[in-house]
Design a protein around this motif. Sequence first.
Motif, PDB file in Angstrom:
ATOM      1  N   VAL A 147       7.889   2.063   3.279  1.00  0.00           N
ATOM      2  CA  VAL A 147       6.924   1.342   2.457  1.00  0.00           C
ATOM      3  C   VAL A 147       6.838   2.014   1.093  1.00  0.00           C
ATOM      4  N   TYR A 148       6.832   1.182   0.039  1.00  0.00           N
ATOM      5  CA  TYR A 148       6.775   1.692  -1.325  1.00  0.00           C
ATOM      6  C   TYR A 148       5.472   1.321  -2.028  1.00  0.00           C
ATOM      7  N   ASP A 149       4.898   0.213  -1.678  1.00  0.00           N
ATOM      8  CA  ASP A 149       3.686  -0.255  -2.346  1.00  0.00           C
ATOM      9  C   ASP A 149       2.475   0.543  -1.861  1.00  0.00           C
ATOM     10  N   ALA A 150       1.569   0.869  -2.794  1.00  0.00           N
ATOM     11  CA  ALA A 150       0.417   1.704  -2.454  1.00  0.00           C
ATOM     12  C   ALA A 150      -0.533   0.996  -1.500  1.00  0.00           C
ATOM     13  N   VAL A 151      -0.790  -0.308  -1.736  1.00  0.00           N
ATOM     14  CA  VAL A 151      -1.723  -1.028  -0.870  1.00  0.00           C
ATOM     15  C   VAL A 151      -1.140  -1.172   0.528  1.00  0.00           C
ATOM     16  N   ARG A 152       0.136  -1.527   0.610  1.00  0.00           N
ATOM     17  CA  ARG A 152       0.753  -1.650   1.929  1.00  0.00           C
ATOM     18  C   ARG A 152       0.869  -0.287   2.607  1.00  0.00           C
ATOM     19  N   SER A 153       0.970   0.798   1.818  1.00  0.00           N
ATOM     20  CA  SER A 153       0.946   2.134   2.411  1.00  0.00           C
ATOM     21  C   SER A 153      -0.390   2.405   3.072  1.00  0.00           C
ATOM     22  N   ALA A 154      -1.478   1.962   2.424  1.00  0.00           N
ATOM     23  CA  ALA A 154      -2.796   2.107   3.036  1.00  0.00           C
ATOM     24  C   ALA A 154      -2.889   1.287   4.316  1.00  0.00           C
TER      25      ALA A 154
ATOM     26  N   LEU B 262      -0.371   0.621   6.249  1.00  0.00           N
ATOM     27  CA  LEU B 262       0.423   1.309   7.254  1.00  0.00           C
ATOM     28  C   LEU B 262      -0.372   2.452   7.880  1.00  0.00           C
ATOM     29  N   VAL B 263      -1.070   3.235   7.064  1.00  0.00           N
ATOM     30  CA  VAL B 263      -1.850   4.347   7.607  1.00  0.00           C
ATOM     31  C   VAL B 263      -2.911   3.824   8.565  1.00  0.00           C
ATOM     32  N   ARG B 264      -3.573   2.722   8.193  1.00  0.00           N
ATOM     33  CA  ARG B 264      -4.587   2.146   9.092  1.00  0.00           C
ATOM     34  C   ARG B 264      -3.931   1.602  10.352  1.00  0.00           C
ATOM     35  N   ALA B 265      -2.739   0.991  10.237  1.00  0.00           N
ATOM     36  CA  ALA B 265      -2.036   0.481  11.419  1.00  0.00           C
ATOM     37  C   ALA B 265      -1.618   1.633  12.327  1.00  0.00           C
TER      38      ALA B 265
ATOM     39  N   VAL C 233       6.539   6.402   4.089  1.00  0.00           N
ATOM     40  CA  VAL C 233       5.956   5.928   2.837  1.00  0.00           C
ATOM     41  C   VAL C 233       6.597   6.724   1.705  1.00  0.00           C
ATOM     42  N   ASP C 234       7.069   6.008   0.685  1.00  0.00           N
ATOM     43  CA  ASP C 234       7.706   6.647  -0.463  1.00  0.00           C
ATOM     44  C   ASP C 234       7.125   6.032  -1.738  1.00  0.00           C
ATOM     45  N   PRO C 235       6.059   6.624  -2.291  1.00  0.00           N
ATOM     46  CA  PRO C 235       5.442   6.028  -3.487  1.00  0.00           C
ATOM     47  C   PRO C 235       6.343   6.089  -4.716  1.00  0.00           C
ATOM     48  N   LYS C 236       7.329   6.971  -4.746  1.00  0.00           N
ATOM     49  CA  LYS C 236       8.234   7.046  -5.898  1.00  0.00           C
ATOM     50  C   LYS C 236       9.354   6.016  -5.837  1.00  0.00           C
ATOM     51  N   MET C 237       9.593   5.449  -4.664  1.00  0.00           N
ATOM     52  CA  MET C 237      10.601   4.417  -4.461  1.00  0.00           C
ATOM     53  C   MET C 237      12.034   4.943  -4.620  1.00  0.00           C
TER      54      MET C 237
END
Length: 703
Positions: free
Chosen positions: A379-386, A388-391, A359-363
């Motif tokens: 993953v760059y998007d914050a929602v998709r990062s969440a 990913l963590v749940r997955a 996950v890279d929030p800074k892109m």
Amino acid sequence: MSRSQQDPLKDFLVDLFGSDKPHARTNQAGESAIRPYMAWAPFAVIATTLVFLAPRLLELAEQFSTPQVDGAVSAVSAVHEYRWPLAALTLGLLACDMARFLTHRHRAGLDAQIRQSTRHTPVKITVGYPPGITTLRSATITLSRGAIIRPKELGEFTTAVRASASRRTSKWTYTVVHDAQRDRIRITRTLIQPDLRSPRHKALANSLRDGPLKEPAVSVAALDGDVETAFKITFTPTLSSGARGFQKKVDEALAALAGEHESGRTWATDWFPSEGYLLMSLRAPLPTRVDHPLELVDENLRHLPYATAASEVNMFWDISTKSNKPHCLIVGPTGGGKTSVIRTLLTEASRRGIPFLGVDPKMIELDGLEGYPGCAAIVYDAVRSAMLVRALHSEMMARNHYVHVKKIEPSQLPLLIAVLDEFFILSGKWQRLAKTGDDETRDLLKELDPLGAWADLAVLARSAGIRLLLGVQRPDASLFGGASGNARDNFGTRISLGNLSQDGAMMLWGDSQIGREIDTSVPGRGVALGNDGVPVDAQMWWTPNVDPHPNKWNQLSTSEKKIIDGLRPQQEPHIAFYSTELRHFVESERSVATAARAYGRAPEPTVLGHHDDTPTADAGGDFADAIPASAVTEGMTVLVDDGHGNEQPATVAAVTVIRDKDSGAVTETTLTFHGAGRVKNHITYGPHEVVLLPEPDTTAPAT
């Protein structure tokens, strides 16, 4: 008479013939063991002189011829024939008198010293034969039965004996031993060996004499020609000698005393407190740059090397199942080399057949790894990062279920590395979306609970073969301590780049001084947790950006391109999924990434005074920095929601942190702000929530 007015002749005569004063023979304790000295040789000298003068005496005697004179002359004539044996006997008596005189002088001196220092009158003083001409050879002082000598008195007597000898010569040293069972004191001397120690050896020994170590002794442990390269310092173990803080202070003092070595190498110490010694040896200085080596420097495929410490020791992250430090935490400011360390670890994992996702929030930090062999997704998007963590949480539970059903060892599961870079920014993004996002986004984040899933991963992912690589700009105990299930303790591999604050050093290393004096002029210099669990200075390996895009690739030098080509594995690592959630997420993320690369575009920059109707880029690209709510201090300016979905800066008037009584973990934080008039506004944050800062993180990205 003063000391400067003493009469040497009188002193000699007193020593030769003794004194008739009462205090020279007796005192209150009884009669002295020293008797007046009486010489024998003078009578023999007179007789021998007369014998040698016998012929002259005969000539004089002829003038007085009487029976008595004639008898004396005949006797002298008879003795004159034995004049040489008589001369030899006289010389023997002179030598005997000299020995007796020296013995008497030593005994008199010891008698005076023992009386003055111990207040005891010696019963007998025996001086070893032959006595020393200038200094005493050996002696035995017999005391009265049951005489008690205190250590201080014995020390004073020893000092007096040594001082008396030092006035005459500096070649000997004396040892004084009190044999209390036999009521006697024995004095022996040994020849002082010439001090052949080097100035460095002397400086260490003299400084440690009154230093913190108990009964220290310094010896040379290794030589390179005539130059010392190692010292062994023995000491009596104490409680302090086992403390790391104490050892560090001693290390710094010893390095300063030893000074810079001629070879340019630096001094380092290895402690063995249980055995009562430490080794101080030379080690090669840290290099200023280490390019990522192309060969596998560690044959163990579960050891991911990333740095070089002193003496060319390679630091590695042990990701094996039996490792007691399965997860890795990297702390460092933007531009400090954190991204290069992450690239080093991931490229090492890839060529060892271990896949990863991140996950890279800074892109901008990990985008070059997208599409790299072994990379499942970035993953760059914050929602998709969440998501990913749940997955990942679902994948962990599925792996544990597989181990339970199949009855296999967890070590048989394939490894997977999950990277979360800029974790504070990601947490702040989740918090902002949970408050200001649309209804669907808020409901989704509430259902996913990424922070709760993250806390479970940090504690439980080890046995499932999932390894976490976390990158943050600053450490904080509220996120990595009790508030997240003691997650910090699971990050056994820790790396800090740049200089830490005092609180940050204490949180990360358990020592407020470690990591605070790093030479930031050297890129990649930092502190890493050594293979033995002790933090050491290290030089991180340099791994260039592996992005094959021409805009990136053409900026690299020939040597950097060679490093990237040499690191790229020929066979891409396989990714095994045990949960449908993670497999579906990776598949969808790859589809989204492919579409984004095919159709995505970014508007060109405009110049002031020119207008462009092209839609502007998403302002969300600049993320505000974030810190845990419990880390906010009074007077700090933070962003708060104005009730209309907008973030406005506000100054904190007070901070109230509530902690659990048993674990000390943060359970709730309340920030107080001044409102209109005397009204004060209060905002309460949960244990995992962060607060956004008004300044966006616009610093140039790390390379």
